[in-house]
Enzyme design. Sequence first.
Site, PDB file in Angstrom:
ATOM      1  N   ASP A 198       0.801  -1.222   0.000  1.00 62.86           N
ATOM      2  CA  ASP A 198       0.000   0.000   0.000  1.00 62.86           C
ATOM      3  C   ASP A 198       0.835   1.273   0.000  1.00 62.86           C
ATOM      4  O   ASP A 198       0.409   2.307   0.500  1.00 62.86           O
ATOM      5  CB  ASP A 198      -0.937  -0.006   1.219  1.00 62.86           C
ATOM      6  CG  ASP A 198      -0.177  -0.260   2.512  1.00 62.86           C
ATOM      7  OD1 ASP A 198       1.046  -0.037   2.528  1.00 62.86           O
ATOM      8  OD2 ASP A 198      -0.806  -0.682   3.509  1.00 62.86           O
ATOM      9  N   GLU A 241      -1.293  -8.822  -1.238  1.00 63.75           N
ATOM     10  CA  GLU A 241      -1.760  -8.278   0.054  1.00 63.75           C
ATOM     11  C   GLU A 241      -2.969  -7.356  -0.188  1.00 63.75           C
ATOM     12  O   GLU A 241      -3.062  -6.247   0.320  1.00 63.75           O
ATOM     13  CB  GLU A 241      -0.651  -7.532   0.797  1.00 63.75           C
ATOM     14  CG  GLU A 241      -0.900  -7.400   2.298  1.00 63.75           C
ATOM     15  CD  GLU A 241       0.227  -6.654   3.017  1.00 63.75           C
ATOM     16  OE1 GLU A 241       0.242  -5.415   2.996  1.00 63.75           O
ATOM     17  OE2 GLU A 241       1.092  -7.328   3.600  1.00 63.75           O
ATOM     18  N   GLU A 271      -1.689   5.335   3.296  1.00 65.46           N
ATOM     19  CA  GLU A 271      -1.772   3.956   2.804  1.00 65.46           C
ATOM     20  C   GLU A 271      -3.203   3.487   2.564  1.00 65.46           C
ATOM     21  O   GLU A 271      -3.459   2.717   1.632  1.00 65.46           O
ATOM     22  CB  GLU A 271      -1.063   3.003   3.761  1.00 65.46           C
ATOM     23  CG  GLU A 271       0.460   3.161   3.807  1.00 65.46           C
ATOM     24  CD  GLU A 271       0.934   4.269   4.753  1.00 65.46           C
ATOM     25  OE1 GLU A 271       0.076   4.947   5.389  1.00 65.46           O
ATOM     26  OE2 GLU A 271       2.146   4.469   4.871  1.00 65.46           O
ATOM     27  N   HIS A 275       7.375   4.454  12.473  1.00 67.99           N
ATOM     28  CA  HIS A 275       7.620   5.271  11.279  1.00 67.99           C
ATOM     29  C   HIS A 275       6.370   5.851  10.637  1.00 67.99           C
ATOM     30  O   HIS A 275       6.446   6.543   9.620  1.00 67.99           O
ATOM     31  CB  HIS A 275       8.367   4.451  10.229  1.00 67.99           C
ATOM     32  CG  HIS A 275       7.519   3.390   9.582  1.00 67.99           C
ATOM     33  ND1 HIS A 275       6.662   3.662   8.543  1.00 67.99           N
ATOM     34  CD2 HIS A 275       7.358   2.079   9.843  1.00 67.99           C
ATOM     35  CE1 HIS A 275       6.032   2.559   8.182  1.00 67.99           C
ATOM     36  NE2 HIS A 275       6.429   1.584   8.958  1.00 67.99           N
ATOM     37  N   ARG A 283       3.372   7.953   9.232  1.00 64.42           N
ATOM     38  CA  ARG A 283       3.209   9.399   9.033  1.00 64.42           C
ATOM     39  C   ARG A 283       2.168  10.003   9.973  1.00 64.42           C
ATOM     40  O   ARG A 283       2.330  11.123  10.438  1.00 64.42           O
ATOM     41  CB  ARG A 283       2.777   9.672   7.584  1.00 64.42           C
ATOM     42  CG  ARG A 283       3.940   9.836   6.629  1.00 64.42           C
ATOM     43  CD  ARG A 283       3.436  10.087   5.206  1.00 64.42           C
ATOM     44  NE  ARG A 283       4.453  10.640   4.349  1.00 64.42           N
ATOM     45  CZ  ARG A 283       5.499   9.968   3.868  1.00 64.42           C
ATOM     46  NH1 ARG A 283       5.666   8.712   4.192  1.00 64.42           N
ATOM     47  NH2 ARG A 283       6.368  10.553   3.072  1.00 64.42           N
ATOM     48  N   HIS A 328      13.999   4.425  11.710  1.00 55.62           N
ATOM     49  CA  HIS A 328      13.731   4.601  10.285  1.00 55.62           C
ATOM     50  C   HIS A 328      14.471   5.856   9.805  1.00 55.62           C
ATOM     51  O   HIS A 328      14.544   6.836  10.536  1.00 55.62           O
ATOM     52  CB  HIS A 328      12.205   4.750  10.135  1.00 55.62           C
ATOM     53  CG  HIS A 328      11.707   4.598   8.746  1.00 55.62           C
ATOM     54  ND1 HIS A 328      11.892   5.560   7.786  1.00 55.62           N
ATOM     55  CD2 HIS A 328      11.038   3.593   8.138  1.00 55.62           C
ATOM     56  CE1 HIS A 328      11.349   5.153   6.654  1.00 55.62           C
ATOM     57  NE2 HIS A 328      10.815   3.955   6.837  1.00 55.62           N
TER      58      HIS A 328
HETATM   59  C1  UD1 Z   1       7.163   4.369   3.248  1.00 54.43           C
HETATM   60  C2  UD1 Z   1       5.696   4.113   2.890  1.00 54.43           C
HETATM   61  C3  UD1 Z   1       4.992   3.404   4.030  1.00 54.43           C
HETATM   62  C4  UD1 Z   1       5.743   2.154   4.467  1.00 54.43           C
HETATM   63  C5  UD1 Z   1       7.190   2.524   4.762  1.00 54.43           C
HETATM   64  C6  UD1 Z   1       7.975   1.277   5.082  1.00 54.43           C
HETATM   65  C7  UD1 Z   1       4.570   5.764   1.466  1.00 54.43           C
HETATM   66  C8  UD1 Z   1       3.916   7.070   1.404  1.00 54.43           C
HETATM   67  N1  UD1 Z   1       5.025   5.395   2.658  1.00 54.43           N
HETATM   68  O1  UD1 Z   1       7.211   5.297   4.319  1.00 54.43           O
HETATM   69  O2  UD1 Z   1       3.683   3.014   3.612  1.00 54.43           O
HETATM   70  O3  UD1 Z   1       5.128   1.629   5.603  1.00 54.43           O
HETATM   71  O4  UD1 Z   1       7.778   3.148   3.624  1.00 54.43           O
HETATM   72  O5  UD1 Z   1       9.187   1.606   5.704  1.00 54.43           O
HETATM   73  O6  UD1 Z   1       4.660   5.071   0.472  1.00 54.43           O
HETATM   74  N2  UD1 Z   1      14.601   7.666   3.533  1.00 54.43           N
HETATM   75  C9  UD1 Z   1      15.968   7.502   3.366  1.00 54.43           C
HETATM   76  N3  UD1 Z   1      16.432   6.250   3.000  1.00 54.43           N
HETATM   77  C10 UD1 Z   1      15.615   5.190   2.796  1.00 54.43           C
HETATM   78  C11 UD1 Z   1      14.234   5.362   2.983  1.00 54.43           C
HETATM   79  C12 UD1 Z   1      13.738   6.604   3.340  1.00 54.43           C
HETATM   80  O7  UD1 Z   1      16.743   8.425   3.537  1.00 54.43           O
HETATM   81  O8  UD1 Z   1      16.110   4.092   2.480  1.00 54.43           O
HETATM   82  C13 UD1 Z   1      14.086   9.000   3.927  1.00 54.43           C
HETATM   83  C14 UD1 Z   1      14.109  10.010   2.758  1.00 54.43           C
HETATM   84  O9  UD1 Z   1      14.379  11.284   3.264  1.00 54.43           O
HETATM   85  C15 UD1 Z   1      12.672   9.911   2.227  1.00 54.43           C
HETATM   86  C16 UD1 Z   1      11.922   9.784   3.548  1.00 54.43           C
HETATM   87  O10 UD1 Z   1      12.725   8.900   4.347  1.00 54.43           O
HETATM   88  O11 UD1 Z   1      12.271  11.043   1.474  1.00 54.43           O
HETATM   89  C17 UD1 Z   1      10.521   9.256   3.436  1.00 54.43           C
HETATM   90  O12 UD1 Z   1      10.479   8.072   2.640  1.00 54.43           O
HETATM   91  P1  UD1 Z   1       9.064   7.600   2.005  1.00 54.43           P
HETATM   92  O13 UD1 Z   1       9.295   6.365   1.210  1.00 54.43           O
HETATM   93  O14 UD1 Z   1       8.363   8.728   1.358  1.00 54.43           O
HETATM   94  O15 UD1 Z   1       8.195   7.278   3.283  1.00 54.43           O
HETATM   95  P2  UD1 Z   1       8.430   6.291   4.489  1.00 54.43           P
HETATM   96  O16 UD1 Z   1       8.178   7.058   5.736  1.00 54.43           O
HETATM   97  O17 UD1 Z   1       9.718   5.590   4.329  1.00 54.43           O
HETATM   98  N1  UDP Z   2      12.440  -4.687   9.256  1.00 51.04           N
HETATM   99  C1  UDP Z   2      13.802  -4.870   8.997  1.00 51.04           C
HETATM  100  N2  UDP Z   2      14.714  -4.090   9.655  1.00 51.04           N
HETATM  101  C2  UDP Z   2      14.336  -3.109  10.536  1.00 51.04           C
HETATM  102  C3  UDP Z   2      12.950  -2.918  10.780  1.00 51.04           C
HETATM  103  C4  UDP Z   2      12.027  -3.725  10.115  1.00 51.04           C
HETATM  104  O1  UDP Z   2      14.178  -5.744   8.207  1.00 51.04           O
HETATM  105  O2  UDP Z   2      15.232  -2.440  11.099  1.00 51.04           O
HETATM  106  C5  UDP Z   2      11.459  -5.518   8.514  1.00 51.04           C
HETATM  107  C6  UDP Z   2      10.389  -6.201   9.349  1.00 51.04           C
HETATM  108  O3  UDP Z   2      10.783  -7.513   9.742  1.00 51.04           O
HETATM  109  C7  UDP Z   2       9.204  -6.244   8.389  1.00 51.04           C
HETATM  110  C8  UDP Z   2       9.397  -5.026   7.522  1.00 51.04           C
HETATM  111  O4  UDP Z   2      10.750  -4.635   7.673  1.00 51.04           O
HETATM  112  O5  UDP Z   2       9.244  -7.383   7.538  1.00 51.04           O
HETATM  113  C9  UDP Z   2       8.476  -3.921   7.957  1.00 51.04           C
HETATM  114  O6  UDP Z   2       8.862  -2.729   7.361  1.00 51.04           O
HETATM  115  P1  UDP Z   2       8.305  -1.332   7.860  1.00 51.04           P
HETATM  116  O7  UDP Z   2       7.948  -1.405   9.303  1.00 51.04           O
HETATM  117  O8  UDP Z   2       9.295  -0.312   7.423  1.00 51.04           O
HETATM  118  O9  UDP Z   2       7.010  -1.143   6.947  1.00 51.04           O
HETATM  119  P2  UDP Z   2       5.469  -1.567   7.106  1.00 51.04           P
HETATM  120  O10 UDP Z   2       5.398  -3.040   7.250  1.00 51.04           O
HETATM  121  O11 UDP Z   2       4.913  -0.824   8.279  1.00 51.04           O
HETATM  122  O12 UDP Z   2       4.869  -1.079   5.840  1.00 51.04           O
END
Ligand code: UD1
Ligand code: UDP
Length: 368
Positions: free
Chosen positions: A98, A120, A134, A206, A208, A239
Site C-alpha cells: 500500500d 496483500e 496507505e 515510522h 506518518r 527509520h
Molecule cells: C514508506 C511508505 C509506508 C511504508 C514505509 C515502510 C509511502 C507514502 N510510505 O514510508 O507506507 O510503511 O515506507 O518503511 O509510500 N529515507 C531515506 N532512505 C531510505 C528510505 C527513506 O533516507 O532508504 C528517507 C528520505 O528522506 C525519504 C523519507 O525517508 O524522502 C521518506 O520516505 P518515504 O518512502 O516517502 O516514506 P516512508 O516514511 O519511508
Molecule cells: N524490518 C527490517 N529491519 C528493521 C525494521 C524492520 O528488516 O530495522 C522488517 C520487518 O521484519 C518487516 C518489515 O521490515 O518485515 C516492515 O517494514 P516497515 O515497518 O518499514 O514497513 P510496514 O510493514 O509498516 O509497511
Amino acid sequence: MRRKRILTVVGTRPEAIKMAPVITALQASGWCDCTVLATGQHRELLDQVLQVFGLVPDADLQVMAPNQSLAALSARLLCALDGAIEHWRPDVLIAQGDTTSVLCAAMAAFYRRLPFAHIEAGLRTHDLDNPFPEEMNRVVAGLLTRWHFSPTESARENLLAERIPADRIHVTGNTVIDALHSVAERADRAHLFARPGRRLILVTAHRRENFGAPLAEICRAIAQLASLRPETDFLFPWHPNPNVRGIVRPLLEGLPNVTLCEPLDYLAFVAAMRQSHLILSDSGGVQEEAPALAKPVLVLRRETERPEAVAAGVVRLVGHDFDTIVQSTLSLLDDAAAHAAMARGVSPYGDGQAASRIEQILRKALAQ
Ligand code: UD1
Ligand code: UDP
C-alpha cells in the site's frame, strides 16, 4: 506461443521482503520471464533487503529524494513507471502492499490498459486518515486490480463489500510468512542482541500519522519504561525518515538502556524479534511476523487493518497514549501469565506457501 512477460515492482523495504518469495517462485517456474523493477522509493532500506534475498533489479528508477512530498514522489513515480512499462512491454504488472510506489504502479498499468496483480489485497481500516496515505493507496489500487491476492478471509470480505467480483479474489496467505521461513535458519546464526540475564524490548516507529506529538508521546513512554525498568534493554532501529529521527533523537538518545541504531537488515531484524521479550511497533509487517515467532506486539496505533492477530489475542492496540503504553508494557514484563497468553505462536497470516499459490494462479490465468 511466446513466453509471458511479468514485470514486478518493488519500492520500499516491506515490499521487497514480501515480494521476494513471489519473484523467486516466478523466476524458478520456467513458464514466464519475470523482470524486477525497483522504483527506489527507498534507497538504503531497499538495497539492504534486495541484498539479503540475492535479488538484482533489472532496472532502478531512483525516485528517492530527501524528505520529498507525497505529490512530488507520486509525480516522479508515475512518469518513470510509464516509461518502464513502455520499455519492457509486460503482459502483467505485479506490486505488493500500500505504498506510493504501489498506487502509482496500479495507475500506470491502468493508463496502459495492462492487467495489474495486487499482492496483500483487501486490507482496510475504512479510515482514510489512518494509516495515511496507505488506506487511500490500497483502496485506489484495489479499484484498478485484475487479480487480488488476499492474505486472509477477512481481507477477501473487504473486497467483496466493495463489489469486487469473487472470481478475481484469491486467498493465498501473506507472502511475509514465506519470507520469514526462508531466512529463519540464517537469522538464527545472525547477531546477538539480548544480553545475558536481561530482557530485550524491540521498538520500531515510522507511520506518518504519528509524526509530531503522537511520536513524541510514544518516545516519552519508552523513556519512562527505560527508567522504571533499568534491567530491561530497549533496541530501536530507527527509520531513516528525518521526521522520525528529529523527534526520537532528543527524547531517547543517551539513555543508558536504550540503543538507537541504524535499520537492521532482515536477517538481523528477525534475530532481534526472536530474542525480544515483546515488541512495540507501528509497523504492518511486524504485526504479521511477530505472532508467528510467538512474540507479543503492542501496536502503537489506534486501529489496524490486520485484525486477525488482535482477535487471536496475540497483538494488542495501545495507540500513542503515554499511560496505556507504559501500563501495557509493564503488565507484559511483570505478569508471566499475561505474557504467556500473548506468546502462543499462532500465525493468522499464512503458512509460508503464499508465493507458490500466487505463481500457480497466474500460470493458469495467463495460459487461458
Ligand atoms: C514508506 C511508505 C509506508 C511504508 C514505509 C515502510 C509511502 C507514502 N510510505 O514510508 O507506507 O510503511 O515506507 O518503511 O509510500 N529515507 C531515506 N532512505 C531510505 C528510505 C527513506 O533516507 O532508504 C528517507 C528520505 O528522506 C525519504 C523519507 O525517508 O524522502 C521518506 O520516505 P518515504 O518512502 O516517502 O516514506 P516512508 O516514511 O519511508
Ligand atoms: N524490518 C527490517 N529491519 C528493521 C525494521 C524492520 O528488516 O530495522 C522488517 C520487518 O521484519 C518487516 C518489515 O521490515 O518485515 C516492515 O517494514 P516497515 O515497518 O518499514 O514497513 P510496514 O510493514 O509498516 O509497511
